[in-house]
Design a protein around this motif. Structure first.
Motif, PDB file in Angstrom:
ATOM      1  N   PRO A 136       0.824  -1.202   0.000  1.00 16.39           N
ATOM      2  CA  PRO A 136       0.000   0.000   0.000  1.00 16.39           C
ATOM      3  C   PRO A 136       0.869   1.268   0.000  1.00 16.39           C
ATOM      4  O   PRO A 136       1.972   1.280   0.547  1.00 16.39           O
ATOM      5  CB  PRO A 136      -0.804  -0.097   1.294  1.00 16.39           C
ATOM      6  CG  PRO A 136      -0.671  -1.498   1.741  1.00 16.39           C
ATOM      7  CD  PRO A 136       0.586  -2.037   1.170  1.00 16.39           C
ATOM      8  N   LEU A 137       0.370   2.312  -0.609  1.00 20.17           N
ATOM      9  CA  LEU A 137       1.069   3.588  -0.677  1.00 20.17           C
ATOM     10  C   LEU A 137       1.106   4.215   0.717  1.00 20.17           C
ATOM     11  O   LEU A 137       0.074   4.303   1.392  1.00 20.17           O
ATOM     12  CB  LEU A 137       0.342   4.522  -1.643  1.00 20.17           C
ATOM     13  CG  LEU A 137       0.978   5.858  -1.933  1.00 20.17           C
ATOM     14  CD1 LEU A 137       2.290   5.666  -2.682  1.00 20.17           C
ATOM     15  CD2 LEU A 137       0.035   6.708  -2.758  1.00 20.17           C
ATOM     16  N   THR A 138       2.274   4.632   1.164  1.00 19.47           N
ATOM     17  CA  THR A 138       2.386   5.261   2.483  1.00 19.47           C
ATOM     18  C   THR A 138       2.215   6.774   2.360  1.00 19.47           C
ATOM     19  O   THR A 138       2.345   7.356   1.284  1.00 19.47           O
ATOM     20  CB  THR A 138       3.763   4.974   3.118  1.00 19.47           C
ATOM     21  OG1 THR A 138       4.766   5.615   2.332  1.00 19.47           O
ATOM     22  CG2 THR A 138       4.029   3.476   3.209  1.00 19.47           C
ATOM     23  N   TYR A 139       1.910   7.386   3.477  1.00 15.51           N
ATOM     24  CA  TYR A 139       1.757   8.844   3.527  1.00 15.51           C
ATOM     25  C   TYR A 139       3.035   9.525   3.058  1.00 15.51           C
ATOM     26  O   TYR A 139       3.000  10.487   2.292  1.00 15.51           O
ATOM     27  CB  TYR A 139       1.410   9.269   4.960  1.00 15.51           C
ATOM     28  CG  TYR A 139       1.369  10.760   5.144  1.00 15.51           C
ATOM     29  CD1 TYR A 139       0.228  11.486   4.825  1.00 15.51           C
ATOM     30  CD2 TYR A 139       2.473  11.454   5.634  1.00 15.51           C
ATOM     31  CE1 TYR A 139       0.192  12.856   4.989  1.00 15.51           C
ATOM     32  CE2 TYR A 139       2.447  12.826   5.796  1.00 15.51           C
ATOM     33  CZ  TYR A 139       1.308  13.524   5.477  1.00 15.51           C
ATOM     34  OH  TYR A 139       1.278  14.878   5.638  1.00 15.51           O
ATOM     35  N   GLU A 140       4.190   9.037   3.495  1.00 15.79           N
ATOM     36  CA  GLU A 140       5.468   9.649   3.133  1.00 15.79           C
ATOM     37  C   GLU A 140       5.735   9.561   1.631  1.00 15.79           C
ATOM     38  O   GLU A 140       6.223  10.506   1.027  1.00 15.79           O
ATOM     39  CB  GLU A 140       6.619   8.992   3.916  1.00 15.79           C
ATOM     40  CG  GLU A 140       6.624   9.309   5.395  1.00 15.79           C
ATOM     41  CD  GLU A 140       5.591   8.496   6.185  1.00 15.79           C
ATOM     42  OE1 GLU A 140       5.104   7.453   5.687  1.00 15.79           O
ATOM     43  OE2 GLU A 140       5.259   8.931   7.302  1.00 15.79           O
ATOM     44  N   GLU A 141       5.399   8.407   1.028  1.00  8.87           N
ATOM     45  CA  GLU A 141       5.578   8.257  -0.426  1.00  8.87           C
ATOM     46  C   GLU A 141       4.676   9.227  -1.189  1.00  8.87           C
ATOM     47  O   GLU A 141       5.091   9.853  -2.156  1.00  8.87           O
ATOM     48  CB  GLU A 141       5.272   6.824  -0.864  1.00  8.87           C
ATOM     49  CG  GLU A 141       6.288   5.809  -0.413  1.00  8.87           C
ATOM     50  CD  GLU A 141       5.849   4.389  -0.726  1.00  8.87           C
ATOM     51  OE1 GLU A 141       6.725   3.598  -1.117  1.00  8.87           O
ATOM     52  OE2 GLU A 141       4.654   4.076  -0.585  1.00  8.87           O
ATOM     53  N   PHE A 142       3.426   9.345  -0.739  1.00  2.89           N
ATOM     54  CA  PHE A 142       2.488  10.249  -1.384  1.00  2.89           C
ATOM     55  C   PHE A 142       2.958  11.695  -1.259  1.00  2.89           C
ATOM     56  O   PHE A 142       2.976  12.444  -2.227  1.00  2.89           O
ATOM     57  CB  PHE A 142       1.096  10.082  -0.771  1.00  2.89           C
ATOM     58  CG  PHE A 142       0.060  10.942  -1.416  1.00  2.89           C
ATOM     59  CD1 PHE A 142      -0.450  10.608  -2.663  1.00  2.89           C
ATOM     60  CD2 PHE A 142      -0.407  12.076  -0.795  1.00  2.89           C
ATOM     61  CE1 PHE A 142      -1.405  11.400  -3.279  1.00  2.89           C
ATOM     62  CE2 PHE A 142      -1.369  12.881  -1.394  1.00  2.89           C
ATOM     63  CZ  PHE A 142      -1.865  12.540  -2.638  1.00  2.89           C
ATOM     64  N   GLN A 143       3.366  12.087  -0.061  1.00  3.74           N
ATOM     65  CA  GLN A 143       3.843  13.451   0.165  1.00  3.74           C
ATOM     66  C   GLN A 143       5.072  13.740  -0.696  1.00  3.74           C
ATOM     67  O   GLN A 143       5.162  14.784  -1.328  1.00  3.74           O
ATOM     68  CB  GLN A 143       4.179  13.667   1.637  1.00  3.74           C
ATOM     69  CG  GLN A 143       4.691  15.057   1.927  1.00  3.74           C
ATOM     70  CD  GLN A 143       5.087  15.241   3.386  1.00  3.74           C
ATOM     71  OE1 GLN A 143       5.346  14.274   4.097  1.00  3.74           O
ATOM     72  NE2 GLN A 143       5.130  16.472   3.824  1.00  3.74           N
ATOM     73  N   CYS A 144       5.989  12.817  -0.768  1.00  2.00           N
ATOM     74  CA  CYS A 144       7.195  12.992  -1.573  1.00  2.00           C
ATOM     75  C   CYS A 144       6.824  13.185  -3.047  1.00  2.00           C
ATOM     76  O   CYS A 144       7.353  14.067  -3.723  1.00  2.00           O
ATOM     77  CB  CYS A 144       8.114  11.791  -1.395  1.00  2.00           C
ATOM     78  SG  CYS A 144       9.656  11.905  -2.300  1.00  2.00           S
ATOM     79  N   ALA A 145       5.890  12.375  -3.544  1.00  2.00           N
ATOM     80  CA  ALA A 145       5.478  12.484  -4.946  1.00  2.00           C
ATOM     81  C   ALA A 145       4.795  13.818  -5.216  1.00  2.00           C
ATOM     82  O   ALA A 145       5.087  14.487  -6.213  1.00  2.00           O
ATOM     83  CB  ALA A 145       4.539  11.330  -5.302  1.00  2.00           C
TER      84      ALA A 145
END
Length: 107
Positions: free
Chosen positions: A69-78
């Motif tokens: 699953p996509l993590t909050y940190e990955e989403f924020q970074c993107a």
């Protein structure tokens, strides 16, 4: 500017197989269709694709990472790496919205 670009890029005539110029829209479509058909159609029938350049398969560890699953940190970074002027997403908002309001919506 889009209208100008459209007019500049518009194909108004093409040279047919017999060497004569064609400007009729139906004939233009036929010439273009024939050209693409010649590019992408094989005369030799079905051929097995060359897979000699494909090495191995995805490792179990890599697959677990890819389907996680996509993590909050990955989403924020993107989101923070996106160019603000890119096209709209399926929600109708461009990255500028998310970048500007990230402190409110990113939590």
């Amino acid at each position: 500017m889009a209208s100008t670009r459209k007019n500049i890029n518009k194909i108004v005539k093409l040279r047919g197989d017999n060497g004569e110029w064609v400007d009729n829209p139906t004939s233009l479509a036929n010439i273009v269709g024939k050209c693409f058909k010649g590019l992408f159609e094989s005369d030799e029938g079905w051929q097995d694709p060359d897979q000699s350049f494909v090495y191995g398969r995805v490792l179990v560890e890599d697959n677990e990472y890819l389907v996680a699953p996509l993590t909050y940190e990955e989403f924020q970074c993107a989101i923070l790496q996106m160019h603000p002027d890119k096209s709209l997403g399926p929600d109708g908002l461009n990255p500028t919205f998310y970048l500007k309001f990230w402190p409110q919506i990113g939590i």
